[in-house]
Design a protein around this motif. Sequence first.
Motif: not given
Length: 284
Positions: A239-249, A267-275
């Motif tokens: 999905l890409g980092r940008e989409e994950i950041e959108h979901l976290l926001a 996935f917590s925010a830290d776990e998702a970014r660590a992907l």
Amino acid sequence: MMDHTQRFLFEDLDIRGALVQLGPVWQKIQRGRNHPDAVRSLLGEMAAVTAIIAGNLKTPGRITFQLSGHGAVSLLVIDCGETLNLRGYAKSEGPVIGNSISELLGDGRLLLSLDVEGMQQPYQSYVPLEGETIAAVFEHYLQQSEQAPAALFLAADGEHAAGLFLQKLPGADDKDADGWRRVHGLAQTITSGELLSLDTSVLLQRLFHEETLRVFDAKPVTHNFPPDWDKIRATLRALGREEIEHLLAEHGEVVVSDDLSNHEYRFSADEARALFDSPPANLH
């Protein structure tokens, strides 16, 4: 033995049949779902008939049935692999009123998907919904697809799902012109309680004790779909980092639901970014 299908043959009549009984497998499929009773019954009966059909395939493969409509119940899906590994899912919204197919699904259709090793792509076929019960819908499907009379008797509750299948083979009338009428009439005496509670051998003896039956070895039915974190991680990376950041926001975490296998991945925010670290962190 719980969670199995068992084929049988009326040797003097050219009529075949099968019984399926699901206990722990059915309980695992619906665990945590909290479906209304009517939805649970539909899904359980569909699980039973799918296991029967999968166990009778001439060429083993993965078979999926999807019932979709525009009523309170919009989707029923049962998927069964060639080893009779079974999973399923139902989707409903709002108040669920009634018990019949037309009341619960409204207008709809049945989609069959069959994937056999060696096929370039799965075979798919759409069938209009004919009948007010799961048994009637699948009787119509079997008669259309195999050009032979068939009968289904299905039942499901919170603990068990079960089904009895009969089919008249081409030479049946030559052997006994009254055979199909007689056997079908006997099968119609079965109750849902008997279908859900009696052992296969007891059930067959009670129904068809005056007929000559050849009973084949039972085949176990399973529900073995362990969580696959690696697959989900790979999906999220795609999905890409940008989409994950959108979901976290928006949500503060990333949640992936695998409805068919009945798993939820968080996935917590830290776990998702660590992907997106290199190398990927082993988080679970």
